[in-house]
Design a protein around this motif. Structure first.
Motif, PDB file in Angstrom:
ATOM      1  N   GLN A   9       0.826  -1.203   0.000  1.00  0.00           N
ATOM      2  CA  GLN A   9       0.000   0.000   0.000  1.00  0.00           C
ATOM      3  C   GLN A   9       0.863   1.258   0.000  1.00  0.00           C
ATOM      4  O   GLN A   9       0.557   2.229  -0.697  1.00  0.00           O
ATOM      5  CB  GLN A   9      -0.922  -0.011   1.214  1.00  0.00           C
ATOM      6  CG  GLN A   9      -1.917   1.135   1.237  1.00  0.00           C
ATOM      7  CD  GLN A   9      -2.847   1.050   2.427  1.00  0.00           C
ATOM      8  OE1 GLN A   9      -2.777   0.100   3.220  1.00  0.00           O
ATOM      9  NE2 GLN A   9      -3.720   2.022   2.563  1.00  0.00           N
ATOM     10  N   VAL A  10       1.951   1.226   0.753  1.00  0.00           N
ATOM     11  CA  VAL A  10       2.858   2.377   0.809  1.00  0.00           C
ATOM     12  C   VAL A  10       3.483   2.615  -0.566  1.00  0.00           C
ATOM     13  O   VAL A  10       3.569   3.767  -1.032  1.00  0.00           O
ATOM     14  CB  VAL A  10       3.949   2.157   1.875  1.00  0.00           C
ATOM     15  CG1 VAL A  10       5.053   3.204   1.742  1.00  0.00           C
ATOM     16  CG2 VAL A  10       3.346   2.205   3.267  1.00  0.00           C
ATOM     17  N   LEU A  11       3.903   1.531  -1.247  1.00  0.00           N
ATOM     18  CA  LEU A  11       4.486   1.677  -2.581  1.00  0.00           C
ATOM     19  C   LEU A  11       3.464   2.216  -3.577  1.00  0.00           C
ATOM     20  O   LEU A  11       3.782   3.073  -4.414  1.00  0.00           O
ATOM     21  CB  LEU A  11       5.030   0.329  -3.062  1.00  0.00           C
ATOM     22  CG  LEU A  11       6.247  -0.209  -2.292  1.00  0.00           C
ATOM     23  CD1 LEU A  11       6.587  -1.626  -2.760  1.00  0.00           C
ATOM     24  CD2 LEU A  11       7.447   0.702  -2.488  1.00  0.00           C
ATOM     25  N   PHE A  12       2.234   1.713  -3.477  1.00  0.00           N
ATOM     26  CA  PHE A  12       1.182   2.168  -4.378  1.00  0.00           C
ATOM     27  C   PHE A  12       0.899   3.662  -4.173  1.00  0.00           C
ATOM     28  O   PHE A  12       0.774   4.429  -5.143  1.00  0.00           O
ATOM     29  CB  PHE A  12      -0.087   1.348  -4.149  1.00  0.00           C
ATOM     30  CG  PHE A  12      -1.247   1.772  -4.996  1.00  0.00           C
ATOM     31  CD1 PHE A  12      -1.281   1.516  -6.355  1.00  0.00           C
ATOM     32  CD2 PHE A  12      -2.323   2.456  -4.431  1.00  0.00           C
ATOM     33  CE1 PHE A  12      -2.342   1.920  -7.137  1.00  0.00           C
ATOM     34  CE2 PHE A  12      -3.383   2.853  -5.206  1.00  0.00           C
ATOM     35  CZ  PHE A  12      -3.393   2.589  -6.566  1.00  0.00           C
ATOM     36  N   VAL A  13       0.808   4.070  -2.898  1.00  0.00           N
ATOM     37  CA  VAL A  13       0.564   5.479  -2.603  1.00  0.00           C
ATOM     38  C   VAL A  13       1.733   6.333  -3.087  1.00  0.00           C
ATOM     39  O   VAL A  13       1.549   7.447  -3.593  1.00  0.00           O
ATOM     40  CB  VAL A  13       0.342   5.680  -1.083  1.00  0.00           C
ATOM     41  CG1 VAL A  13       0.310   7.159  -0.727  1.00  0.00           C
ATOM     42  CG2 VAL A  13      -0.955   5.012  -0.660  1.00  0.00           C
ATOM     43  N   GLY A  14       2.951   5.769  -2.979  1.00  0.00           N
ATOM     44  CA  GLY A  14       4.113   6.495  -3.474  1.00  0.00           C
ATOM     45  C   GLY A  14       4.053   6.707  -4.976  1.00  0.00           C
ATOM     46  O   GLY A  14       4.403   7.787  -5.477  1.00  0.00           O
ATOM     47  N   GLN A  15       3.614   5.658  -5.720  1.00  0.00           N
ATOM     48  CA  GLN A  15       3.474   5.796  -7.168  1.00  0.00           C
ATOM     49  C   GLN A  15       2.407   6.833  -7.523  1.00  0.00           C
ATOM     50  O   GLN A  15       2.590   7.659  -8.416  1.00  0.00           O
ATOM     51  CB  GLN A  15       3.105   4.432  -7.794  1.00  0.00           C
ATOM     52  CG  GLN A  15       4.207   3.396  -7.712  1.00  0.00           C
ATOM     53  CD  GLN A  15       5.418   3.775  -8.560  1.00  0.00           C
ATOM     54  OE1 GLN A  15       5.294   4.419  -9.595  1.00  0.00           O
ATOM     55  NE2 GLN A  15       6.605   3.393  -8.097  1.00  0.00           N
ATOM     56  N   LEU A  16       1.276   6.770  -6.816  1.00  0.00           N
ATOM     57  CA  LEU A  16       0.224   7.757  -7.063  1.00  0.00           C
ATOM     58  C   LEU A  16       0.711   9.167  -6.780  1.00  0.00           C
ATOM     59  O   LEU A  16       0.433  10.107  -7.529  1.00  0.00           O
ATOM     60  CB  LEU A  16      -1.005   7.446  -6.195  1.00  0.00           C
ATOM     61  CG  LEU A  16      -1.812   6.204  -6.567  1.00  0.00           C
ATOM     62  CD1 LEU A  16      -2.975   6.025  -5.588  1.00  0.00           C
ATOM     63  CD2 LEU A  16      -2.346   6.321  -7.994  1.00  0.00           C
ATOM     64  N   SER A  17       1.444   9.300  -5.695  1.00  0.00           N
ATOM     65  CA  SER A  17       1.966  10.625  -5.337  1.00  0.00           C
ATOM     66  C   SER A  17       2.932  11.130  -6.396  1.00  0.00           C
ATOM     67  O   SER A  17       2.905  12.314  -6.769  1.00  0.00           O
ATOM     68  CB  SER A  17       2.659  10.554  -3.973  1.00  0.00           C
ATOM     69  OG  SER A  17       3.227  11.789  -3.636  1.00  0.00           O
ATOM     70  N   LEU A  18       3.797  10.203  -6.894  1.00  0.00           N
ATOM     71  CA  LEU A  18       4.733  10.595  -7.946  1.00  0.00           C
ATOM     72  C   LEU A  18       3.993  11.008  -9.211  1.00  0.00           C
ATOM     73  O   LEU A  18       4.342  12.003  -9.863  1.00  0.00           O
ATOM     74  CB  LEU A  18       5.686   9.435  -8.229  1.00  0.00           C
ATOM     75  CG  LEU A  18       6.742   9.680  -9.320  1.00  0.00           C
ATOM     76  CD1 LEU A  18       7.641  10.853  -8.936  1.00  0.00           C
ATOM     77  CD2 LEU A  18       7.560   8.407  -9.545  1.00  0.00           C
ATOM     78  N   ARG A  19       2.957  10.228  -9.579  1.00  0.00           N
ATOM     79  CA  ARG A  19       2.183  10.555 -10.775  1.00  0.00           C
ATOM     80  C   ARG A  19       1.490  11.908 -10.620  1.00  0.00           C
ATOM     81  O   ARG A  19       1.484  12.732 -11.542  1.00  0.00           O
ATOM     82  CB  ARG A  19       1.138   9.470 -11.025  1.00  0.00           C
ATOM     83  CG  ARG A  19       0.299   9.697 -12.271  1.00  0.00           C
ATOM     84  CD  ARG A  19      -0.760   8.629 -12.407  1.00  0.00           C
ATOM     85  NE  ARG A  19      -0.157   7.310 -12.494  1.00  0.00           N
ATOM     86  CZ  ARG A  19      -0.856   6.171 -12.518  1.00  0.00           C
ATOM     87  NH1 ARG A  19      -2.183   6.226 -12.436  1.00  0.00           N
ATOM     88  NH2 ARG A  19      -0.246   5.013 -12.595  1.00  0.00           N
ATOM     89  N   GLU A  20       0.917  12.130  -9.454  1.00  0.00           N
ATOM     90  CA  GLU A  20       0.252  13.411  -9.223  1.00  0.00           C
ATOM     91  C   GLU A  20       1.257  14.564  -9.282  1.00  0.00           C
ATOM     92  O   GLU A  20       0.959  15.634  -9.827  1.00  0.00           O
ATOM     93  CB  GLU A  20      -0.440  13.396  -7.859  1.00  0.00           C
ATOM     94  CG  GLU A  20      -1.636  12.454  -7.791  1.00  0.00           C
ATOM     95  CD  GLU A  20      -2.237  12.410  -6.397  1.00  0.00           C
ATOM     96  OE1 GLU A  20      -1.681  13.093  -5.497  1.00  0.00           O
ATOM     97  OE2 GLU A  20      -3.242  11.705  -6.205  1.00  0.00           O
ATOM     98  N   THR A  21       2.453  14.299  -8.767  1.00  0.00           N
ATOM     99  CA  THR A  21       3.473  15.350  -8.797  1.00  0.00           C
ATOM    100  C   THR A  21       3.864  15.685 -10.225  1.00  0.00           C
ATOM    101  O   THR A  21       3.972  16.865 -10.611  1.00  0.00           O
ATOM    102  CB  THR A  21       4.705  14.910  -7.998  1.00  0.00           C
ATOM    103  OG1 THR A  21       4.323  14.611  -6.647  1.00  0.00           O
ATOM    104  CG2 THR A  21       5.764  15.994  -7.979  1.00  0.00           C
TER     105      THR A  21
END
Length: 579
Positions: A460-472
């Motif tokens: 879940q942490v990795l997934f949220v990190g990917q989403l955060s990177l994409r949003e950035t």
């Protein structure tokens, strides 16, 4: 050891068997050999007892005598005509004893009772230091001193002086949670105590005696009366805090008997001070209230006292530190190193009594709970349910704010590190308090490599990190597009402005030229009509015709007469006069 005391000039030459002119008394098991006539001459009570028992021992008739051997010896010296020096330390016991022995002026002039009362009125009552010393000495004969009004007179004088000069109680406590008042700022002095002119009446040349040296049965009613008469509470609170620290907090000295005595008296002190403490927030530091609560728990004070202390703490919990919350557990049935249940009650009191419009206090307490969780997470006896509950309390206080979950993550990491025996399901329950979306990039990076976390949470942490990177990245691209669109729009606007400016100038010039052409055409038409009308008409119009042609000639630069159209022919035919 011979404890018999011989007083008087001739007492040293007499034996204990004593002649009929001497009597023997026992005061607190200490024998005294006294001159019968001298004692009876000053004391009406002894005179009557000796008259009724001329040969018997009257010691058993004096069992309730309010004195000790030292004070009684001073009275005997006075009765035997020796010098008696009164002082703040002995005037109250001597007054009580003189009253008991009925050493009044009606029995003998210049007697002890009048002399002691005069000294008390003239020397003791006007002096703060002597009043405190006299009250301390009255502890030995407390009830008799109360009955005679000596304690009441001392208390009344002390209260009156405290009303004029509260600093006699001690300097107010500087609460570290509040900024000190700048002496140079006159506006900041509104809440600062200012002495009045009458204070000079009680200026002492030496350090003031402290009320904290009095026993509780004297101290408590005096402070209670000061509160009733509205002595400034910051000074009363300072005195109460000093008294609690002196008599109610644990001490490392003394044996078992001293410990028992301290536990009993200390419990009474803590309960009495808690009853007297003011309820205004800010007067009592939160750290001091935690110290009182610790002492109340150790001394096994009443449950009402501990509950009231917890409520007091809860009202100003945002001033506490993590160290304050680390209350050691007591008793054999303790479930952990720290009393977490007590902390939970304090938190409940804080949230129930929080009435401020801003949420700054809630955020401070939420951070405090997170730091507390980090400290107690290393306790192997801390239950999972308790840890989760405290974490949820901190999270609930942060709802609607932009706070990160890094503090909770640190506590979870420490807890899992010290509770490696937990099952995968239990670890998932502990980690359920984490909100991966509120973790900082640094915390997510650490969590993605943390082998103590459940696998599901790591994913879940990795997934949220990917989403955060994409949003950035998306925000960056959108930001670039927005900036580019703004630049293009600005350039187009500037170009449009330039083009529109040129068009306006051209249009203005064309309009100006058009107006001039129109004016010329109008003038030409007018001249044409005038010429045509001039050729057809004569007589009266001749003069007008000449005027029009004159105007035309002026416009075209011809100065000859309009009427002489063939002037150039005539000039050719002109003959010189000589011919």
């Amino acid at each position: 050891m011979d404890t018999t005391r011989h007083l008087g000039k001739s007492s040293s030459r007499l034996s204990k068997s004593a002649s009929s002119s001497y009597i023997q008394l026992h005061i607190r098991c200490v024998p005294f050999t006294l001159d019968r006539e001298l004692m009876a001459a000053k004391s009406l009570k002894l005179f009557q007892l000796l008259k009724e028992n001329p040969k018997g021992d009257i010691s058993h008739l004096l069992m309730d005598i309010p004195t000790d051997p030292e004070t009684f010896e001073l009275v005997v010296r006075f009765c035997h005509g020796l010098e008696l020096k009164l002082s703040p330390e002995n005037v109250v016991p001597l007054t009580c004893l003189a009253h008991y022995l009925e050493m009044k002026e009606t029995h003998s002039t210049n007697n002890l009772l009048k002399r002691a009362l005069t000294y008390f009125d003239q020397r003791i009552l006007p002096s703060w230091n002597d009043l405190v010393k006299a009250l301390r000495a009255s502890e030995k004969v407390f009830q008799h001193a109360v009955d005679l009004g000596l304690v009441g007179a001392c208390a009344e004088s002390i209260i009156a002086m405290a009303l004029v000069n509260p600093q006699l109680l001690g300097e107010p406590i500087r609460n570290p949670s509040h900024a000190d008042v700048d002496d140079s700022d006159s506006e900041g002095k509104d809440n600062v105590y200012r002495p009045n002119a009458r204070r000079q009446l009680f200026v002492l040349d030496r350090q003031s005696e402290d009320l904290n040296t009095l026993v509780l049965q004297l101290y408590e009613p005096i402070i209670g009366e000061m509160i009733r008469r509205e002595v400034p509470m910051e000074y009363v609170a300072a005195s109460l805090c000093q008294y609690a620290r002196k008599w109610g907090f644990p001490s490392s000295t003394g044996g078992d008997d001293a410990l028992i005595y301290w536990r009993n008296s200390g419990r009474e002190v803590i309960e009495a001070v808690e009853r007297l403490l003011p309820h205004e927030q800010g007067l009592i530091p939160c750290t001091f209230l935690f110290e009182m609560l610790n002492s109340a728990i150790i001394l096994e004070s009443s449950s009402e006292c501990r509950e009231r202390l917890e409520i007091r703490i809860g009202k100003q919990l945002d001033q506490a530190t993590v160290k304050d919350l680390l209350i050691p557990s007591q008793g054999y049935a303790k479930e952990g190193e720290y009393d977490v249940e007590c902390v939970k009650r304090i938190l409940k009191s804080f949230y129930c009594n929080y009435a401020r419009s801003d949420i700054s206090g809630l955020i401070i307490v939420a951070e405090l709970v997170e730091d507390f969780l980090v400290e107690v997470a290393s306790d192997v006896d801390l239950k999972t349910e308790t840890f989760i509950l405290l974490a949820q309390i901190s999270i609930s206080a942060s709802v609607g704010t932009q706070r990160s979950s890094d503090g909770i993550y640190r506590a979870v990491d420490v807890y899992l590190d010290n509770h490696r025996f937990l099952t995968e399901s239990e670890r998932e329950d502990v980690c359920s308090v984490l909100d991966c979306h509120k973790l900082s990039p640094e915390a997510r990076e650490h969590a993605s490599q943390n082998d103590r976390l459940p696998l599901r949470l790591v994913v879940q942490v990795l997934f949220v990190g990917q989403l955060s990177l994409r949003e950035t990245l998306t925000k960056e691209v959108e930001g670039c597009d927005d900036r580019l669109r703004k630049v293009v729009a600005r350039e187009e606007k500037e170009e449009s402005f330039r083009v529109s400016g040129c068009e306006v100038e051209v249009r203005t010039e064309m309009e100006r030229m058009g107006s001039k052409v129109t004016e010329l055409e109008r003038e030409c038409d007018t001249m044409k009509r005038e010429i045509q009308s001039g050729c057809r008409c004569g007589g009266t119009k001749k003069k007008e015709k000449v005027g029009l042609w004159t105007e035309m000639k002026r416009k075209f630069g011809c100065a000859t007469s309009v009427m002489n159209c063939d002037c150039h022919v005539k000039r050719q035919k002109k003959v010189h006069p000589r011919h």
